[in-house]
Design an enzyme around this catalytic site. Structure first.
Site: not given
Length: 317
Positions: A124, A184
């Site tokens: 990420c 996210c």
């Protein structure tokens, strides 16, 4: 759950009923024994042109954070390998940029993503605003998820940030989704917002199609030199209520108990897990903020009977 009234109705349930409702959703849609360990590394620190009032990396404030250039791929490989060996299954990388520029540094970030994926971990990044082209290149490199928090409600946002708009943030989330990367996105509690502001932030996330793959719930970590350096702590049960409400609203997502855990008791953290949180960041530092020591987390996981899975090396996409 789509409207503010929907979120209020859940958030304001008697606490025991709210936690039971969240636990039922957690048990139905996820493995409540699976608490993911993530590690977050600052790959380029300080000098950010944004004026986020909570951030020690903003160039607008005089803070103790020193500027550091973009790390090398080998430095990231070393840190990611150490994180994997400690039990992390997701490795997150943050760069203090308003928006990355195409060129050698962005190419280096792509190599970092490939490296992390080659170690068998989820990757990420949070790099600021993205174009569709940049999101597509990150997808091609194998990026698992892109973090870009809404931070707060649209109403409260101008009290926190003036150098970009709320719609700028939403545009980046849509670019990420169009590229096929998981979103996210969550918020930060304790920046002078009301409970309704927190729920309106969740409402905004609920409008996204598809909804976020993970929803981080952060508590403000007051940083010296920033305008929010003296902000008071968030009430513990307000944190539990928001975690539980997020679990009910996003039953298939990871609800991440993120920044601020070093100011939480073990009992509060356990309550958050019971309310549906199923991910933590570990390691002694979150970007530039402190985090619980690894040994404290190991003891916590042993106490609640959770043994998070570990990764094995994999071939990068």
């Amino acid at each position: 759950m789509k409207t503010l009234d929907d979120f209020r109705a859940v958030y304001r349930l008697p606490l025991a009923e709210l936690i039971l409702k969240a636990a039922a959703a957690h048990q139905q849609f996820r493995d409540y024994r699976d608490i993911q360990r993530c590690e977050l590394l600052s790959i380029k620190t300080g000098g950010c042109p944004e004026d986020c009032k909570y951030c020690s990396q903003s160039a607008h404030y005089d803070t103790p954070v020193d500027r550091q250039p973009l790390l090398t791929v080998e430095e990231v490989r070393e840190r990611a390998t150490e994180a994997r060996d400690r039990g992390a299954t997701r490795f997150c990388m943050g760069a203090a940029w308003r928006q990355p520029k195409d060129g050698p540094e962005f190419d280096r970030v792509l190599d970092m993503v490939r490296t992390v994926r080659g170690l068998g971990m989820e990757a990420c990044v949070t790099l600021g605003m993205l174009t569709d082209s940049q999101a597509g290149r990150l997808k091609d490199a194998g990026l698992t998820a892109y973090n870009h928090n809404l931070d707060t409600s649209r109403r409260h946002y101008p009290e926190v940030i003036s150098t970009r708009t709320y719609d700028d943030r939403l545009d980046t989330l849509r670019a990420v989704s169009r590229a096929g990367i998981s979103v996210c996105s969550g918020g930060i509690l304790g920046m002078g917002e009301t409970e309704d502001d927190r729920l309106m932030m969740l409402c905004e996330l609920a409008q996204l199609d598809p909804p976020p793959e993970s929803v981080p719930i952060n508590c403000l970590m007051p940083q010296g030199g920033t305008p929010l350096a003296m902000a008071p702590k968030v009430d513990s049960l307000e944190i539990v209520r928001l975690v539980a409400t997020a679990r009910v609203a996003f039953p298939t997502a990871r609800v991440r108990l993120s920044a601020g855990r070093d100011r939480m008791s073990r009992e509060l953290q356990v309550l958050c897990f019971l309310a549906g949180a199923d991910s933590v960041f570990f390691g002694d530092k979150l970007l530039t903020a402190p985090n619980p020591h690894e040994s404290a987390d190991e003891a916590l996981f042993r106490a609640i009977g959770v043994n998070p899975p570990r990764c094995e090396p994999a071939t990068a996409p």
